[in-house]
Each structure stands twice: as C-alpha cells, then as structure tokens.
Design an enzyme around this catalytic site. Structure first.
Site, PDB file in Angstrom:
ATOM      1  N   TYR A 102       0.829  -1.213  -0.131  1.00  0.00           N
ATOM      2  CA  TYR A 102      -0.229   0.061  -0.002  1.00  0.00           C
ATOM      3  C   TYR A 102       0.928   1.188  -0.130  1.00  0.00           C
ATOM      4  O   TYR A 102       2.034   1.222   0.775  1.00  0.00           O
ATOM      5  CB  TYR A 102      -1.093  -0.024   1.360  1.00  0.00           C
ATOM      6  N   GLU A 190      -3.533   7.201  -4.336  1.00  0.00           N
ATOM      7  CA  GLU A 190      -3.263   6.077  -3.434  1.00  0.00           C
ATOM      8  C   GLU A 190      -3.264   4.672  -4.483  1.00  0.00           C
ATOM      9  O   GLU A 190      -4.008   4.587  -5.274  1.00  0.00           O
ATOM     10  CB  GLU A 190      -4.639   5.779  -2.408  1.00  0.00           C
TER      11      GLU A 190
END
Ligand code: GDP
Ligand code: MN
Length: 377
Positions: A102, A190
C-alpha cells in the site's frame, strides 16, 4: 474531483509508472472488439465507480479464460456498489502477484504538508491494517517546498523487505508517484495494491486519485475526465453557473451571500432544530440573474418545503436580490413559502420593492430562521 481507476492509470503512465494493459468498456457489445489486443494468462474485470471496496462488493473478478470475460462483465455491469450503479468496466491483463504493497500521498491539513503512507500489507483497507498492526504502517510527511527527498525514499526502502533490484524499482516508483501527485495537483493518490510480481516487476494494480477541484482548470487532460452523467444534476447546473452549491438532505432551501454567512446560516438552522436542504453561496457581487438561477436550482429540489433568503448586502445590492427573486417567481412560478432576511446596501429600496410584490423581509437573522423552520415543519 474524483477520477476513475482507468483515468488515474492513464495519468500514472504519463509519469512512467507501470500499470497493467487494459481497456474501458461501457457495454457488453463492445467487449469482443476491445479485448482483442489483450493477451495474458489472466484477466481482471473491474467495476469503475467513484467509491472504494469494490473487491469486497464483488466488483472485481479474475479469470484465466478470455472467453469468460463477457460473462463476468455481465455480472458486474449494472451492479450497485454503495449507491453507485456500475456503468463502466475496466478489463485488464492480470499479473502474477508475489506481494501487495500500500502506498499513498495525501493532503495533511493539520501539518500543512503532504502526508505519505506506506505498508507492506497491501490489498486490504489501510484503516484496518493501521488498527490491527499499527507497526506495519509507515507514516511520513513531505515539506511541499522542499519536496520528496532521497531520505524519504531510503526510509521506505529500509522499511520494505525486498532485495536490491526490486528496491531500486520501488525507489523510482515512489519518486514518480510523488511527481504524479504534485504535478496533477492531486489531494489524494493511492496505489493499493502496488504489486511486486513473481518476475520482480513493480506494477500499480489499482489507483485512486482525487484532484483539487480548484486546480482542475490548470489540467485540460484531467478536466476532460469529468463524468457529467455521474454528477448530481443540480450540483452540475450550479457549477455551470459558477455558484457554490452542495445538496444536503434537509427541507429548508437556503440562498445566502458569502461562504462564511452561508455556513453560519447552516449552523443557526441546525441550532434551532431545523435542517438545511443545501449550502448555497451566491458570492460577493451577485446580480439579479444569478439570484434567479440560484432560486431555479433550489426549487428543483423536491425536498425543499420553504426557502430562506439570507443576505448581508455589502457589495451585493439587496435590490438586485429582490429583482432576482421576482424574476425567478415569474419564470419558475415559485409557490413555496419564502422567508427573507436582508440588511445592507440599498435596503430601503429593496424592502419597498418586496412589499409591493407581497413579500416581507426582516432584518434579524435568528428571527427569519425560526420562522422558516416553523413553516418548513
Ligand atoms: P478494490 O477492492 O476496489 O481496492 O480493487 P483492487 O483493484 O485493489 O482489486 C482487489 C484485489 O483483486 C487485489 O488486491 C488483488 O488481490 C486482486 N487483483 C487485482 N488485479 C489482479 C491481478 O492482476 N492478478 C491477480 N492475481 N489478482 C488481482
Ligand atoms: Mn484497491
């Protein structure tokens, strides 16, 4: 402004970030033609919606069989994911996942810096990871003037458990991602997951991007991504008229000049037990035609039971507001009750015009707000 995954990936490619090859489709009929150029041992069919958690909702499906893509697509197209109906799909070549990372850049308003989050536990929601294993989440921030420095990159590398060739790619990726974030005026970028493939490649398999609304005008390519069909029609109409309008779920339609007064008006309405149907700031020097347009938007909201006009006339002339009200009444035949509070420039004239047309205006804000709440019920 939120971008769809396929749009965000188009942006990433401009910054030399690797993404899987894919095509966007809006109907089953166009699939055969569009997927001709895709060639892989694995295919991923993904719902394109302005919300997260698609995977959990069944909006991401994987198949080894190219012939099965259409069937998967038929299951996802039209499906509802948190109030969003799926009208677009992105069909991609799959990758061999070794691990999922992530990584994101986002506004950190408290610090006045760009926040940066990274975790080796990608693929799931970062909030969950942070709750369960806070030590598995690396949080840093970047001074917007100094930018993303080598020490930021080294911090990430020392945190992620990979060997040299992969680390080099991750370092280059982090730098490119920061550039993509900055140069697009994003407030969120993201990548979850950033995939390390079995072959040792670093590929952005998902992308979520939000661009600062006030900067979209600087990016013609991003402005062209706006999906008008997915927007609230009233908010769209307001945007085209240059009005700041946000639809809310109460029953009092509000027309106010100035963002500060508009926010104060919402607060006072709530304070007295009412519920605003919208935030609407007609701006500093609004003239009659803008007031007319604004009222035209308010009356289209079926939840509105009464209208509150709250004007503190500085640069705005209150007689112009009155004229706008009359024009709107003529054009839209407003039959909702209207409560008016107005003070300021040309007040006398405005009051006289209003009473000639059968309206009354008070000068005290609390009084007007209590009245409109009573009427709206
Ligand atoms: P989200 O649920 O909306 O975040 O959708 P993602 O695009 O992140 O996809 C969810 C999950 O699908 C990923 O975390 C992967 O586990 C899986 N997935 C997506 N693309 C691929 C792929 O190319 N290959 C494989 N094997 N799995 C994938
Ligand atoms: Mn994801």
């Amino acid at each position: 402004m939120k971008l769809y995954e396929f749009q965000a990936k188009e942006v990433l490619r401009k910054f030399d970030i690797k993404t899987p090859k894919g095509v966007m489709v809006e109907s089953l009929e166009e699939i055969d033609e569009k997927i001709k150029d895709l060639d892989s041992h694995l295919y991923v069919v993904k719902a394109q919606v302005h919300t997260g958690g698609r995977g959990k909702a069944g909006g991401v499906k994987v198949t080894k069989n190219k012939g099965e893509i259409k069937e998967l697509a038929s299951k996802i197209l039209g499906m509802k994911i948190k109030e969003h109906t799926v009208k677009k799909l992105y069909i991609e070549e799959g990758v061999n996942i070794e691990n999922e990372i992530y990584i994101s850049f986002l506004f950190n308003r408290e610090e006045g810096r760009h926040g940066f989050i990274c975790s080796n536990e990608g693929g799931m929601e970062i909030e969950e990871v942070a709750k369960k294993w806070p030590e598995k989440v690396l949080k840093m921030s970047v001074d917007p003037v100094a930018g993303f420095k080598p020490f930021h990159g080294r911090e990430i590398l020392s945190y992620l458990p990979y060997e040299m060739p992969v680390l080099k790619k991750l370092y280059a990726f982090a730098n490119s991602l920061y550039r993509a974030y900055m140069e697009s005026d994003a407030e969120l970028l993201e990548i979850n997951p950033l995939v390390i493939t079995k072959e040792g490649d670093v590929i952005a398999c998902d992308a979520k991007m939000v661009v600062n609304d006030n900067a979209v005008f600087r990016h013609k390519d991003i402005a062209a991504y706006m999906d008008r069909a997915a927007m609230d029609p009233l908010e769209l109409e307001a945007k085209d008229a240059d009005l700041s309008y946000v639809r809310l779920d109460g029953n009092i339609g509000c027309l106010v000049n100035g963002a500060g007064l508009a926010m104060a008006t919402m607060d006072v309405i709530k304070n007295f037990g009412g519920d605003p149907a919208n935030f609407l700031d007609i701006g500093g020097g609004a003239k009659a035609d803008l007031v007319e347009k604004a009222l035209g938007i308010i009356v289209q909201d079926k939840n509105v039971k009464a209208i509150l006009i709250n004007i503190f006339g500085g640069i705005v002339r209150t007689d112009e507001v009155a004229k706008g009200l009359f024009a709107a009444k003529e054009k839209f035949g407003i039959d909702l009750p209207v409560v008016i509070r107005l003070v300021g420039t040309n007040e006398e004239e405005a009051r006289k015009m209003l009473s000639d047309h059968g309206f009354t205006a008070v000068s005290e804000m609390n009084e007007a707000i209590k009245e409109v709440i009573k009427i709206a019920g």
